[in-house]
Design a protein around this motif. Structure first.
Motif, PDB file in Angstrom:
ATOM      1  N   ARG A 171       0.821  -0.550   0.437  1.00  0.00           N
ATOM      2  CA  ARG A 171       0.127  -0.129  -0.218  1.00  0.00           C
ATOM      3  C   ARG A 171       0.995   1.104  -0.038  1.00  0.00           C
ATOM      4  N   ARG A 172       0.307   2.487  -0.757  1.00  0.00           N
ATOM      5  CA  ARG A 172       1.077   3.672  -0.078  1.00  0.00           C
ATOM      6  C   ARG A 172       0.727   4.183   0.818  1.00  0.00           C
ATOM      7  N   THR A 173       0.185   4.184   1.543  1.00  0.00           N
ATOM      8  CA  THR A 173      -0.617   5.162   2.668  1.00  0.00           C
ATOM      9  C   THR A 173       1.306   5.122   3.665  1.00  0.00           C
ATOM     10  N   PRO A 174       1.613   4.411   3.672  1.00  0.00           N
ATOM     11  CA  PRO A 174       3.430   3.553   4.832  1.00  0.00           C
ATOM     12  C   PRO A 174       4.410   4.949   4.416  1.00  0.00           C
ATOM     13  N   ILE A 175       4.146   5.374   3.164  1.00  0.00           N
ATOM     14  CA  ILE A 175       5.072   6.203   2.213  1.00  0.00           C
ATOM     15  C   ILE A 175       4.376   8.060   2.943  1.00  0.00           C
ATOM     16  N   VAL A 176       3.132   7.974   2.883  1.00  0.00           N
ATOM     17  CA  VAL A 176       2.587  10.140   3.295  1.00  0.00           C
ATOM     18  C   VAL A 176       2.532   9.404   5.088  1.00  0.00           C
ATOM     19  N   VAL A 177       2.489   8.767   5.362  1.00  0.00           N
ATOM     20  CA  VAL A 177       2.144   7.941   6.658  1.00  0.00           C
ATOM     21  C   VAL A 177       4.402   8.576   7.681  1.00  0.00           C
ATOM     22  N   ALA A 178       4.476   7.221   7.202  1.00  0.00           N
ATOM     23  CA  ALA A 178       6.321   7.350   7.808  1.00  0.00           C
ATOM     24  C   ALA A 178       6.687   8.478   7.731  1.00  0.00           C
ATOM     25  N   THR A 179       6.230   8.932   6.671  1.00  0.00           N
ATOM     26  CA  THR A 179       7.218  10.147   6.317  1.00  0.00           C
ATOM     27  C   THR A 179       6.308  12.093   7.707  1.00  0.00           C
ATOM     28  N   MET A 180       5.193  11.436   7.552  1.00  0.00           N
ATOM     29  CA  MET A 180       4.831  12.266   8.495  1.00  0.00           C
ATOM     30  C   MET A 180       5.089  12.277  10.144  1.00  0.00           C
TER      31      MET A 180
ATOM     32  N   LEU B  44      11.921   7.255   3.446  1.00  0.00           N
ATOM     33  CA  LEU B  44      12.513   5.393   2.744  1.00  0.00           C
ATOM     34  C   LEU B  44      11.907   4.526   3.478  1.00  0.00           C
ATOM     35  N   LEU B  45      12.296   4.755   4.161  1.00  0.00           N
ATOM     36  CA  LEU B  45      11.654   3.498   5.394  1.00  0.00           C
ATOM     37  C   LEU B  45       9.675   3.571   5.044  1.00  0.00           C
ATOM     38  N   GLY B  46       8.486   4.740   4.661  1.00  0.00           N
ATOM     39  CA  GLY B  46       7.793   4.730   4.166  1.00  0.00           C
ATOM     40  C   GLY B  46       7.363   3.574   3.033  1.00  0.00           C
ATOM     41  N   VAL B  47       8.718   3.107   1.697  1.00  0.00           N
ATOM     42  CA  VAL B  47       8.907   2.996   0.912  1.00  0.00           C
ATOM     43  C   VAL B  47       9.752   1.620   1.231  1.00  0.00           C
ATOM     44  N   VAL B  48       9.852   1.103   2.250  1.00  0.00           N
ATOM     45  CA  VAL B  48       9.838   0.104   2.633  1.00  0.00           C
ATOM     46  C   VAL B  48       8.602  -0.875   2.484  1.00  0.00           C
ATOM     47  N   ALA B  49       8.238  -0.190   3.481  1.00  0.00           N
ATOM     48  CA  ALA B  49       6.463  -0.626   4.041  1.00  0.00           C
ATOM     49  C   ALA B  49       5.864  -0.384   3.445  1.00  0.00           C
ATOM     50  N   SER B  50       5.286  -0.509   2.236  1.00  0.00           N
ATOM     51  CA  SER B  50       4.506  -0.139   0.762  1.00  0.00           C
ATOM     52  C   SER B  50       5.130  -1.511   0.736  1.00  0.00           C
ATOM     53  N   ARG B  51       6.032  -2.152   0.554  1.00  0.00           N
ATOM     54  CA  ARG B  51       6.394  -3.523   0.347  1.00  0.00           C
ATOM     55  C   ARG B  51       6.327  -3.991   1.012  1.00  0.00           C
ATOM     56  N   PHE B  52       6.080  -3.943   1.687  1.00  0.00           N
ATOM     57  CA  PHE B  52       7.227  -5.250   2.703  1.00  0.00           C
ATOM     58  C   PHE B  52       6.293  -5.293   3.749  1.00  0.00           C
ATOM     59  N   ARG B  53       5.782  -6.235   4.940  1.00  0.00           N
ATOM     60  CA  ARG B  53       5.373  -6.273   6.380  1.00  0.00           C
ATOM     61  C   ARG B  53       6.659  -5.638   7.450  1.00  0.00           C
ATOM     62  N   LEU B  54       6.333  -5.047   8.257  1.00  0.00           N
ATOM     63  CA  LEU B  54       7.142  -4.301   9.294  1.00  0.00           C
ATOM     64  C   LEU B  54       7.212  -5.942  10.344  1.00  0.00           C
ATOM     65  N   THR B  55       6.234  -6.485  10.413  1.00  0.00           N
ATOM     66  CA  THR B  55       6.448  -7.367  11.701  1.00  0.00           C
ATOM     67  C   THR B  55       6.274  -8.361  11.242  1.00  0.00           C
ATOM     68  N   ARG B  56       6.735  -9.669  12.816  1.00  0.00           N
ATOM     69  CA  ARG B  56       6.818 -10.555  12.322  1.00  0.00           C
ATOM     70  C   ARG B  56       5.347 -11.969  12.029  1.00  0.00           C
ATOM     71  N   ALA B  57       5.476 -12.786  10.989  1.00  0.00           N
ATOM     72  CA  ALA B  57       4.408 -13.720  10.687  1.00  0.00           C
ATOM     73  C   ALA B  57       4.078 -14.094  12.392  1.00  0.00           C
ATOM     74  N   ASP B  58       4.705 -14.548  13.062  1.00  0.00           N
ATOM     75  CA  ASP B  58       4.241 -15.520  14.737  1.00  0.00           C
ATOM     76  C   ASP B  58       3.889 -14.626  15.391  1.00  0.00           C
ATOM     77  N   ARG B  59       3.628 -12.961  15.545  1.00  0.00           N
ATOM     78  CA  ARG B  59       3.741 -11.939  16.414  1.00  0.00           C
ATOM     79  C   ARG B  59       1.908 -11.950  16.829  1.00  0.00           C
ATOM     80  N   ALA B  60       1.660 -12.013  18.274  1.00  0.00           N
ATOM     81  CA  ALA B  60       0.442 -11.534  19.216  1.00  0.00           C
ATOM     82  C   ALA B  60       0.243  -9.993  18.575  1.00  0.00           C
TER      83      ALA B  60
END
Length: 195
Positions: free
Chosen positions: A124-133, A177-193
């Motif tokens: 999604r593209r939302t993380p790019i804007v939100v991470a930058t802000m 830059l982190l927002g761009v990465v987050a728009s393409r990949f999950r930041l959290t573990r698959a097995d997290r609570a």
């Protein structure tokens, strides 16, 4: 939310990266405790400010590599202040602001995602804007803390207009830059609570 954070905190390490992140966390805690008795109070305060981020990265279930990078980055940022690397190495300040603000923007994205304030990260593209802000906001808060420390605690803190603006630009760039990465990949573990 508290239960999920506790579940993520007590989850046993499952990979070498998990173990390394936990070792960095443990070393950070020990160094902060030792610094209380061996360093000036201002240095202890700077080091102790890193502990919430170091612990929160595990509690929210960041992917193990991002968890490790967050722990190392935040503690290196604090330690660089204590051993005066920001004055000794030209450009180090900007590098640390970019990387540190980027990883803290990742933490902010996950917290906002879990609170259902934003869409989930990944594809999604939302993380790019939100991470930058978030990065620009975190940079502004940090610069206010620096100014407060300079104005009311010690004039050893380096604060100039150019330094402040440069730090905020570097932080915003790291968060973008982190927002761009987050728009393409999950930041959290698959097995997290889930929080």
């Amino acid at each position: 939310m508290i239960r999920a954070m506790y579940a993520n905190l007590k989850r046993p390490p499952r990979s070498v990266t998990d173990w390394l992140a936990d070792v960095v966390r443990a070393v950070a805690i020990v160094i902060v405790i030792v610094s209380l008795f061996t360093l000036p109070f201002t240095d202890f305060a700077v080091l102790s400010m890193s502990l919430p981020a170091v612990m929160l990265s595990r509690m929210i279930g960041l992917r193990s590599g991002l968890d490790l990078v967050t722990c190392v980055t935040v503690f290196v940022a604090a330690g660089s202040n204590v051993i005066d690397l920001y004055r000794a190495w030209t450009g180090w300040d900007l590098i640390v602001h970019a990387v540190c603000t980027g990883v803290l923007a990742a933490v902010a994205l996950v917290l906002l995602d879990d609170a259902r304030v934003i869409e989930p990260t990944g594809r999604r593209r939302t993380p790019i804007v939100v991470a930058t802000m978030a990065g620009l906001a975190l940079s502004a808060v940090w610069e206010m803390i620096e100014w407060f420390g300079y104005r009311f605690i010690t004039d050893a803190i380096f604060v100039t207009y150019d330094d402040t603006i440069g730090d905020m630009i570097a932080g915003g760039a790291g968060a973008l830059l982190l927002g761009v990465v987050a728009s393409r990949f999950r930041l959290t573990r698959a097995d997290r609570a889930a929080l």
